[in-house]
Design an enzyme around this catalytic site. Sequence first.
Site, mmCIF file in Angstrom:
data_model
loop_
_atom_site.group_PDB
_atom_site.id
_atom_site.type_symbol
_atom_site.label_atom_id
_atom_site.label_comp_id
_atom_site.label_asym_id
_atom_site.label_seq_id
_atom_site.Cartn_x
_atom_site.Cartn_y
_atom_site.Cartn_z
ATOM 1 N N THR A 202 8.563 50.372 -26.604
ATOM 2 C CA THR A 202 7.701 49.337 -27.176
ATOM 3 C C THR A 202 8.157 47.961 -26.720
ATOM 4 O OG1 THR A 202 7.155 50.661 -29.130
ATOM 5 C CG2 THR A 202 6.969 48.275 -29.365
ATOM 6 N N ASN A 203 9.452 47.815 -26.543
ATOM 7 C CA ASN A 203 10.028 46.500 -26.301
ATOM 8 C C ASN A 203 9.685 45.913 -24.940
ATOM 9 O OD1 ASN A 203 11.107 47.355 -28.680
ATOM 10 N ND2 ASN A 203 13.206 47.546 -27.934
ATOM 11 N N HIS B 90 -13.845 2.657 -32.729
ATOM 12 C CA HIS B 90 -13.603 2.545 -34.186
ATOM 13 C C HIS B 90 -14.908 2.701 -34.960
ATOM 14 C CE1 HIS B 90 -9.478 0.953 -33.593
ATOM 15 N NE2 HIS B 90 -10.011 0.402 -32.513
ATOM 16 N N SER C 41 -31.759 24.241 -43.840
ATOM 17 C CA SER C 41 -31.545 24.106 -45.275
ATOM 18 C C SER C 41 -32.355 25.152 -46.023
ATOM 19 C CB SER C 41 -31.948 22.713 -45.755
ATOM 20 O OG SER C 41 -31.869 22.630 -47.167
ATOM 21 N N LYS D 98 -35.668 20.570 -42.163
ATOM 22 C CA LYS D 98 -34.337 20.084 -41.799
ATOM 23 C C LYS D 98 -33.713 21.017 -40.760
ATOM 24 C CE LYS D 98 -30.173 18.271 -44.109
ATOM 25 N NZ LYS D 98 -29.116 18.852 -43.276
ATOM 26 N N GLU E 25 -21.348 22.763 -34.895
ATOM 27 C CA GLU E 25 -20.542 23.078 -36.078
ATOM 28 C C GLU E 25 -19.752 24.367 -35.878
ATOM 29 O OE1 GLU E 25 -23.616 20.984 -39.294
ATOM 30 O OE2 GLU E 25 -23.706 23.134 -38.912
#
Length: 467
Positions: free
Chosen positions: A140-141, A188, A318, A324, A331
């Site tokens: 495994t190592n 800004h 919405s 909307k 997102e």
Amino acid sequence: MSNTRRERDSMGDRELPADVYYGIQTLRARENFPISGLRPLPIYVDAFLLLKKATAIANGDLGCIPPEVSAAIARAADDILSGQLRDQFVVDVYQAGAGTSHHMNVNEVLANRALEILGAEKGDYKRVSPNDSVNYGQSTNDTVPTAIRIGSLLALEHSLYPGLHDAIAALDEKSLAFRNLVRSGRTHLQDAVPVRLGETFHAWSQILRDHRTRIEQAATDLQQLGIGGSATGTGLNTHPQYRDRVVALLSEFLGQPLQSAPNLMAAMQSMAPFVRVSGSLRNLAQDLAKISHDLRLLDSGPKTGFKEIQLPPVQPGSSIMPGKYNPVIAEMMTMVCFQVMGFDSAIALAAQAGQLELNITMPLIAYNLIHSIEILGSALSVLAEKCLRGIEARRDRCRDYAEASLALVTALNPHIGYLNAADVAKESLATGKSIRAIVLERNLMSAEALAQVLDLEAMSAPHGLPN
């Protein structure tokens, strides 16, 4: 026929369903780790299968296992790579340290499929053993860190690089389409001197190009493999030619210039290559999140925000407000970026958690790193297809904001001085008069000179590029 079979390991006997291809050690792992319900990523399974195919061929060629067993294991790996038995890899992501449970799951499935190919019964490990045949000369190592490298390289080629290519191409298209459209710059979140909308998209494209270069550079660390180190990096129980043969085969399978690590012990102990790649992904995610925020800001509105661009509406936004539409693709991209950053933090913690000859958190590193690569790649492709390519510019809104920006006085500095320009800006803000009108009223410049200085196209043209 019985619907169960009995297998034995070093802890005793257990019964398993007769039709499963995993074995007793996988059964114990399923019982011990009912943690998340997450199973190993398919591309990580692929990485192990390619590795086990290479080791079987090498061990067969070197006379370490019988040639018919070598051929059966290699064929079993190909069968599973083609889509068979994918439901047999069942150990939870959060499992025994270093990944022994998943490793034995792979060994057992390959052994039982190889037995079937040879005409023997599943579980008849005297003919083909998960440990003595499939796992000959391995641990495994050394297999897990090698499989993480292979899986990450595969994910980069199949997911992230194509996703970056799609996003860069889409940004370049919009850069060209919007090259002459002037908008107000903002620093800004306040008015700044005008810029070209096309140059905004061109900057984003260059940012992603630079990130691809950084990721490609980091990924070169993944090409050095520690396979052949067996348990502690000494190569115990391996043929002297084994490591080079396996690396050569894997290079052929992947089409990449893989190399044997110069120090197998170091390659097994240090997780630095994974940290480096993960860090480059985090760096990309941070800029992608910023770009996603910018897209949402520029699309904000439609009546009360910037609305300088229109992102393509892809679904109602919405459950209560009719008409909307939300910037859902941007997102989604933001959430993927945050997840990648979180995965990177966990990888950094896991990388320092090893002691002496072994890191015991490799399953976590494997899942987080490969999953980060895949979700970033998928998200970038969706961003390009469902968002970037459909962006439209609101030309009148861009122009109105650019002409109304108080920051236009910046162009007056060389002509009337900083303090006079500041006074003009203050009066414009207080009275609503235009900057042009105030400068002319104060006789600070001629109308001809003022028109030349406040030419928005000239002000926003990048150096060295035509207006």
